[in-house]
Structure formats: structure tokens, C-alpha cells
Scaffold this motif. Structure first.
Motif, PDB file in Angstrom:
ATOM      1  N   ILE A  57      51.473 -41.148  74.971  1.00  0.00           N
ATOM      2  CA  ILE A  57      51.926 -42.061  73.922  1.00  0.00           C
ATOM      3  C   ILE A  57      53.074 -41.444  73.128  1.00  0.00           C
ATOM      4  O   ILE A  57      52.955 -40.328  72.626  1.00  0.00           O
ATOM      5  CB  ILE A  57      50.769 -42.407  72.962  1.00  0.00           C
ATOM      6  N   LEU A  58      54.175 -42.173  73.030  1.00  0.00           N
ATOM      7  CA  LEU A  58      55.313 -41.776  72.207  1.00  0.00           C
ATOM      8  C   LEU A  58      55.325 -42.624  70.940  1.00  0.00           C
ATOM      9  O   LEU A  58      55.325 -43.862  71.011  1.00  0.00           O
ATOM     10  CB  LEU A  58      56.625 -41.964  72.973  1.00  0.00           C
ATOM     11  N   CYS A  59      55.320 -41.966  69.788  1.00  0.00           N
ATOM     12  CA  CYS A  59      55.334 -42.660  68.497  1.00  0.00           C
ATOM     13  C   CYS A  59      56.696 -42.509  67.829  1.00  0.00           C
ATOM     14  O   CYS A  59      57.184 -41.387  67.649  1.00  0.00           O
ATOM     15  CB  CYS A  59      54.258 -42.093  67.572  1.00  0.00           C
ATOM     16  N   ILE A  60      57.293 -43.620  67.459  1.00  0.00           N
ATOM     17  CA  ILE A  60      58.591 -43.629  66.782  1.00  0.00           C
ATOM     18  C   ILE A  60      58.420 -44.348  65.455  1.00  0.00           C
ATOM     19  O   ILE A  60      57.979 -45.495  65.408  1.00  0.00           O
ATOM     20  CB  ILE A  60      59.650 -44.342  67.645  1.00  0.00           C
ATOM     21  N   GLY A  61      58.767 -43.662  64.365  1.00  0.00           N
ATOM     22  CA  GLY A  61      58.576 -44.279  63.071  1.00  0.00           C
ATOM     23  C   GLY A  61      59.204 -43.475  61.956  1.00  0.00           C
ATOM     24  O   GLY A  61      60.068 -42.622  62.186  1.00  0.00           O
TER      25      GLY A  61
ATOM     26  N   ILE B 176      56.506 -48.352  68.153  1.00  0.00           N
ATOM     27  CA  ILE B 176      57.626 -48.339  67.203  1.00  0.00           C
ATOM     28  C   ILE B 176      57.195 -49.004  65.903  1.00  0.00           C
ATOM     29  O   ILE B 176      56.795 -50.175  65.891  1.00  0.00           O
ATOM     30  CB  ILE B 176      58.844 -49.079  67.769  1.00  0.00           C
ATOM     31  N   MET B 177      57.247 -48.254  64.801  1.00  0.00           N
ATOM     32  CA  MET B 177      57.046 -48.857  63.482  1.00  0.00           C
ATOM     33  C   MET B 177      58.188 -48.414  62.577  1.00  0.00           C
ATOM     34  O   MET B 177      58.138 -47.357  61.953  1.00  0.00           O
ATOM     35  CB  MET B 177      55.704 -48.485  62.860  1.00  0.00           C
ATOM     36  N   LEU B 178      59.212 -49.209  62.546  1.00  0.00           N
ATOM     37  CA  LEU B 178      60.407 -48.949  61.751  1.00  0.00           C
ATOM     38  C   LEU B 178      60.805 -50.221  61.001  1.00  0.00           C
ATOM     39  O   LEU B 178      60.445 -51.326  61.407  1.00  0.00           O
ATOM     40  CB  LEU B 178      61.560 -48.491  62.638  1.00  0.00           C
ATOM     41  N   GLY B 179      61.589 -50.058  59.952  1.00  0.00           N
ATOM     42  CA  GLY B 179      62.120 -51.215  59.230  1.00  0.00           C
ATOM     43  C   GLY B 179      62.045 -51.077  57.725  1.00  0.00           C
ATOM     44  O   GLY B 179      62.841 -51.690  57.005  1.00  0.00           O
TER      45      GLY B 179
END
Length: 522
Positions: A327-331, A401-404
């Protein structure tokens, strides 16, 4: 079995410390609020047997039967009780004749009868799902858990034995050699005070019981340093695993722990297979074997239970807790925090490889404060390449992805349409990267509080984040991603879930991670 139920309705206090745990500490008796003492009339001899009970607020929830340690009893504090309450699962902590230094305790027939009484009682009173009963125990509780696997008639879904004792005969002599009190306990329990009653010790040992054919999962855990820095040699777990597999699958030598492997584990207190990169939570796994629904895991540790991983490892409503996901997490900062959602996923998916590329201030596609390292659009290829190398070129199972949130800062002057357009480019870039992956989970970021929304830094962010919730869901459909709506998850009571109007509390991070886990496993 019919049992007379007598309520004491005595609420136990809730000031347990999360410091160093002594896994045979019979003195600590502190419990979370809502855990009560009850008494059950034994179906075997009609004596009143006490237990600690927690009843879920909802019907049909799972039942966890947690077994006390060697020198403990029903009132002995249980570290997993706090996680039980957080999940609102049903729970019972039976006495089963108390400390293991009397003939009535220590694996007697009365012990098995009492444990079955406790299960039947708890299901009746709590309305628990009878198909979701899970037995767990550590140390002496691990011994009882192993014995239940061998002898308990009830169709328990899973048994989890942590640093358990499978062979009392061996452990007697091991304890004599270490000058431990447990040798005297075994003598008393088996009916003598001078010489071991070998026949009786074997009757009370899981290792010498006939292996049943059952559909239950059996999970065996041991710390690799136990026996050196603890009271129970790791061989007690390894040999029990081999016994079960040998009995159920005769001739399958590949699934056994080999003599060479066992010797290396015991003598070096270290073992590492090539390209072996498994963990339970934040603990490295030295060794792992599995045959169908029977497994053994040797972790970096002593005589202990990895408290945060006990419940996530149970196959509640699923059969995949030990599945390995890359799992790759981007945030942003909500993911970078030590207690952030990627860290919480380590406990919810204990065997998985979690690669965390979250960074405080990170945006979808803007140079936050002029910093290009905070522009995911400019860094995604590098993150994908590093992630692929970290899993030895194997496919990434999940990209989350949890960005914004940072994109909505007033100083960056972006509107929801621009932010959505940039997220669309980011998703397309991942598709065209050449890195193999199976699934993307797009998470709409949580809201901010009204107070934070009025401040200069995040002025107007609340409306932007509300819009992103809808547009990100549409993007998920276009790109065939799974969608998690963190905005709606926290919208109604967000002030309770934030530390400063923007960042999530540990409780909120745990709640978000559980929702993400559902998206991963569905």
C-alpha cells in the motif's frame, strides 16, 4: 448447557496505564467504564464463576472471549478491553477457576466447561453473533486458548494464542532450569509438591491432546526473545504449530517449521528469509508459516502480546486479516503524523506493507510556499518508483490519495474546479506511469471547523472542501477508483474530531483508517 445468571452490576474503574505490561501481573484490576462483574453458575458443579462482561450497544456484534494469564483471574486488567470498547464489540473475561496453581484450574475439564458456559452466557445476554466468537489469550491465557482449540465443543471462529504454553511437562523442566515459580505451580496443579505427575501434566497440555478437525482459524504468536527475556521459550509455540499441521496434513513437510529453522530461531534469536518483509503493526516478523487456516508468526519481541494488533488480526466479518497488501499512501500532515491514518492502517492490516509518502503541507499540484517538494504532481513519479523498489518490483495493490486541504488555503487562491482538474491530471499521471497497481482509493479530505474557516489561513476553505467531496466522487467514477468520503464522515461533529480546527485527533484517524480498510478489502 443451562446457566443461572447472577448480576453484580459492579462497574469497574477506568485508569489503566499503557506503560510497560507484565503479562502475568495479577495485581492490576482496572477496567474501562462499562465493564461489569457478573457470575455464572457452572454447568459442571453449580459453583458461581465470576466474569467481566462488556455488552455492545448494537445487536449482532462479535464476541471476544479473552482469557486471563497464568497467575491471574477474571478481575485481572486486560489491555485489549480499551480497544473492545472503542469498537463496541461484546466481551467476556471468565475466571475459569482462577490462577493455575490448583487442580481445578490449569487446563482441567472444569476449565473447558467454564469457558463454554461463558460463551453461551455472553451470546444469550449480549445478543452477539454466534458465528463471530473469537478466543484470545496471552501466556497462561495462551495455554488456555490452545487447549480450547483442542477440546472446546463450541464452533469458535478463531483462536489466537500469544506466547502460550503448549506442553506443561516441558515447561516444568524449563521453569526449574530458570528457577521460576511456575514449576511449583505445575506441581500443585498436577497433584504433587515434590515430583511432577507427568501423566497429569500431559492431560492438561494442548500438545498431547488429540487434534480435532474443525473449521476454526488458529493463530499462534510468539516473541523471538521469549525464553531468554521471558518465561516461555518460543519452542512451545513452534512445536504446537508443527503438531497441529502434522496431525491434520500428514506428509506435508513443506508447511512445517523445519528442525534447522527452529534451531536458528532458538539459538540466534533471529531469522530472516530473503525478500521477507512482513510486520505485525510496527513489529518486524522474523518468521511466518501458514497451512490453510493455521499459522505461526514469530515477531520481534519478548513475552508479550502486541496489544494494538490483537483485534485487527481477528477475522471478524472477513477472512483476510493476514493478507499482505502493498500500500502506497499519499497525503498531507494528517497522514504524516505518528498517529495518522497510514499508521492506523498498520494496525488494521498488520501483515501489509504500508509505504507512507504523506508530508505536511503537501498539495495536489501547487508549490505551497514556493516549495516544489509539496507539489504531488511534480513528485508522483518519484514516489511511485520508490514504492515499486520497496516492494521489489511487485505490483502495488493499493494507492491511497488524501489531498486537497492545503490546496484550499486562501493564499493559494485555487477554486474547486481548478483543484479537481489538477487531481484529474494526477490520477491520469499515475495511470500512465508504467508502475503496476491494482486499485486507487481517492479520499475526499475532511472539513475544517467554522472557526478555522473564518481565519486568514483557511478563509473560505469549508465551501471549497464541500465542493471537492462531490467532484472527487465523480472523478472516482471516471477513473474507476474506490471513493472514501472523509468530509461526510466527520461533517456533523467535526469539532469533536479535530485538535485545532483542521487536523484530526487520534480517534478520528482510527475511524478514518477503518473506513479506508473497508475500501481496501471490498
Amino acid at each position: 448447557m443451562k446457566s443461572l445468571i447472577i448480576y453484580s452490576m459492579l462497574c469497574i474503574s477506568s485508569n489503566l496505564s499503557f506503560g510497560q505490561v507484565n503479562w502475568d501481573d495479577e495485581q492490576s484490576k482496572n477496567w474501562p467504564a462499562g465493564f461489569y462483574k457478573i457470575e455464572i453458575a457452572s454447568s459442571a458443579d453449580s459453583t458461581l464463576q465470576p466474569s467481566i462482561l462488556y455488552k455492545s450497544l448494537k445487536p449482532g456484534r462479535p464476541l471476544i472471549l479473552s482469557l486471563h494469564t497464568w497467575s491471574g483471574d477474571y478481575a485481572q486488567a486486560d489491555s485489549i478491553s480499551w480497544d473492545i470498547k472503542g469498537r463496541d464489540w461484546n466481551y467476556i473475561h471468565p475466571h475459569f477457576r482462577g490462577p493455575n496453581w490448583t487442580p481445578d484450574a490449569c487446563g482441567s475439564n472444569l476449565v473447558i466447561d467454564d469457558i463454554e458456559d461463558a460463551i453461551n452466557y455472553a451470546i444469550k445476554v449480549t445478543g452477539a453473533n454466534p458465528n463471530e466468537v473469537h478466543v484470545v489469550g496471552t501466556s497462561g491465557g495462551g495455554h488456555a486458548t490452545m487447549l480450547c482449540y483442542m477440546k472446546l465443543p463450541y464452533p469458535v471462529k478463531s483462536f489466537s494464542a500469544w506466547v502460550g504454553i503448549s506442553n506443561l511437562e516441558d515447561w516444568y523442566f524449563e521453569s526449574v532450569g530458570r528457577n521460576q515459580q511456575y514449576a511449583k505451580d505445575i506441581l500443585k496443579a498436577t497433584g504433587d509438591t515434590i515430583q511432577l505427575n507427568v501423566a497429569e501434566a500431559r492431560i492438561r497440555s494442548p500438545f498431547y491432546a488429540p487434534t480435532p478437525v474443525r473449521n476454526s482459524n488458529l493463530y499462534l504468536y510468539a516473541g523471538i526473545h521469549d525464553g531468554y527475556l521471558g518465561s516461555v521459550p518460543v519452542s512451545q509455540t513452534l512445536k504446537f504449530y508443527n503438531k497441529i499441521v502434522s496431525d491434520l496434513y500428514p506428509g506435508d513437510k513443506e508447511s512445517l517449521v523445519s528442525a534447522e529453522d527452529m534451531l536458528e530461531i532458538l539459538s540466534k534469536r533471529n531469522y530472516q528469509l530473503k525478500d521477507f518483509n512482513m510486520h505485525i503493526g510496527d513489529r518486524k516478523l522474523h518468521y511466518y508459516k501458514k497451512k490453510n487456516n493455521i499459522s505461526v508468526a514469530i515477531f520481534e519481541g519478548k513475552h508479550e502480546q502486541i496489544v494494538k494488533s490483537v483485534l485487527p488480526l481477528l477475522p471478524v466479518n472477513t477472512s483476510i486479516p493476514d493478507t499482505i497488501f502493498n500500500i502506497l499512501c499519499i497525503g498531507d500532515s494528517n497522514g504524516e503524523f505518528p498517529a495518522g491514518w497510514p499508521a492506523q492502517l498498520r494496525y488494521l492490516l498488520p501483515f501489509s506493507i504500508i509505504l507512507n509518502k504523506c508530508k505536511s503541507g503537501n498539495t495536489i499540484g501547487l508549490d505551497n510556499n514556493g516549495d516544489t517538494s509539496l507539489n504531488e504532481l511534480k513528485n508522483i513519479n518519484n514516489h511511485l518508483i520508490k514504492a515499486s523498489k520497496a516492494v521489489s518490483g511487485k505490483p502495488l495493490d493499493i494507492i491511497i490519495i488524501m489531498l486537497g486541504t492545503n490546496d484550499c488555503k486562501a493564499i493559494l487562491k485555487s477554486n474547486p474546479m481548478q483543484i479537481t482538474r489538477t487531481m484529474n491530471i494526477l490520477l491520469q499521471k499515475i495511470k500512465e506511469s508504467g508502475i503496476i497497481y491494482k486499485k486507487i482509493i481517492l479520499v475526499a479530505p475532511p472539513p475544517v471547523t467554522v472557526v478555522a474557516n473564518a481565519e486568514e489561513k483557511y478563509k473560505g476553505a469549508l465551501n471549497k472542501l464541500s465542493s471537492l467531496r462531490k467532484s472527487f466522487e465523480n472523478l472516482s467514477k471516471i477513473h474507476r477508483c474506490n471513493f472514501v468520503d472523509a468530509y461526510s464522515l466527520f461533517e456533523m461533529d467535526f469539532p469533536e474530531y479535530t485538535t485545532d480546527g483542521v487536523h484530526l485527533t487520534t480517534l478520528a484517524q482510527q475511524k478514518l483508517a477503518r473506513i479506508i480498510r473497508e475500501a481496501i478489502t471490498n
